[in-house]
Design an enzyme around this catalytic site. Structure first.
Site, mmCIF file in Angstrom:
data_model
loop_
_atom_site.group_PDB
_atom_site.id
_atom_site.type_symbol
_atom_site.label_atom_id
_atom_site.label_comp_id
_atom_site.label_asym_id
_atom_site.label_seq_id
_atom_site.Cartn_x
_atom_site.Cartn_y
_atom_site.Cartn_z
ATOM 1 C CG HIS A 16 -1.948 -1.135 1.172
ATOM 2 N ND1 HIS A 16 -2.205 -1.710 2.278
ATOM 3 C CD2 HIS A 16 -3.146 -1.073 0.379
ATOM 4 C CE1 HIS A 16 -3.130 -2.413 2.218
ATOM 5 N NE2 HIS A 16 -3.772 -2.265 1.087
ATOM 6 C CE LYS A 40 -14.253 -6.609 3.873
ATOM 7 N NZ LYS A 40 -14.015 -6.083 2.567
ATOM 8 N NE ARG A 89 -3.054 -7.598 -4.075
ATOM 9 C CZ ARG A 89 -3.612 -8.628 -3.177
ATOM 10 N NH1 ARG A 89 -2.950 -9.448 -2.319
ATOM 11 N NH2 ARG A 89 -5.009 -8.759 -3.313
ATOM 12 C CB SER A 127 -4.819 -6.184 4.556
ATOM 13 O OG SER A 127 -4.274 -4.844 3.957
#
Length: 159
Positions: A16, A40, A89, A127
């Site tokens: 990040h 969430k 990614r 993460s």
């Protein structure tokens, strides 16, 4: 030109930070937006994520950090951002992000999406990977900024 870099940052990773740094060189200002989705709940509280992102990006003078529970494109429009920056990614991220960009374009065609590919050596960092490493007692310090590694260590010590 103002850019928005949204994400959950739960927690912020070196991947990040690399993307935020690269975006800060492309745009006059970058607003990092921590997603606060009540449906969430995050691993780390939103206030802690904001604090960690601020510390991890403190050396970048044109980067600010905030949170929102609004749609990203709505938040971008309300805050004068012309661009939404997203990182990818791998091909799965790319497909997801392209679809998200299409939705955002449908909602507001005046806001562009820019996809930044991760550096190859950071393509595996996420993460969720960090959370899994921590959950099973591993050391994620090479995957997160030092301030995050210290916070995760404190969490582990308090368990």
């Amino acid at each position: 030109m103002r850019a928005l870099f949204p994400g959950s940052f739960d927690p912020i990773t070196v991947g990040h930070v690399d993307l935020i740094t690269r975006a800060s060189r492309l745009f006059s200002s970058v607003m990092v937006v921590v997603a606060d989705n009540p449906a969430k709940p995050g691993w780390l509280p939103v206030t802690q994520r904001i604090a960690l992102v601020k510390k991890a990006t403190a050396a970048l003078p044109n980067v600010t950090v905030t949170a929102t529970d609004a749609l990203t494109v709505t938040f971008a429009r309300e805050n004068g951002a012309q661009v939404i920056v997203r990182g990818t990614r791998n091909t799965q991220d790319d497909e997801f992000e392209r679809n998200l960009a299409a939705v955002n374009y449908h909602l507001d065609p005046t806001i562009e999406t820019v996809l930044l590919p991760s550096k190859p050596e950071l393509a595996f960092v996420s993460s969720s990977t960090v959370r899994e490493i921590v959950r099973f007692g591993g050391d994620p310090k090479e995957l997160v900024p030092p301030v995050v590694a210290a916070a995760l260590e404190r969490m582990r010590d308090n368990e």
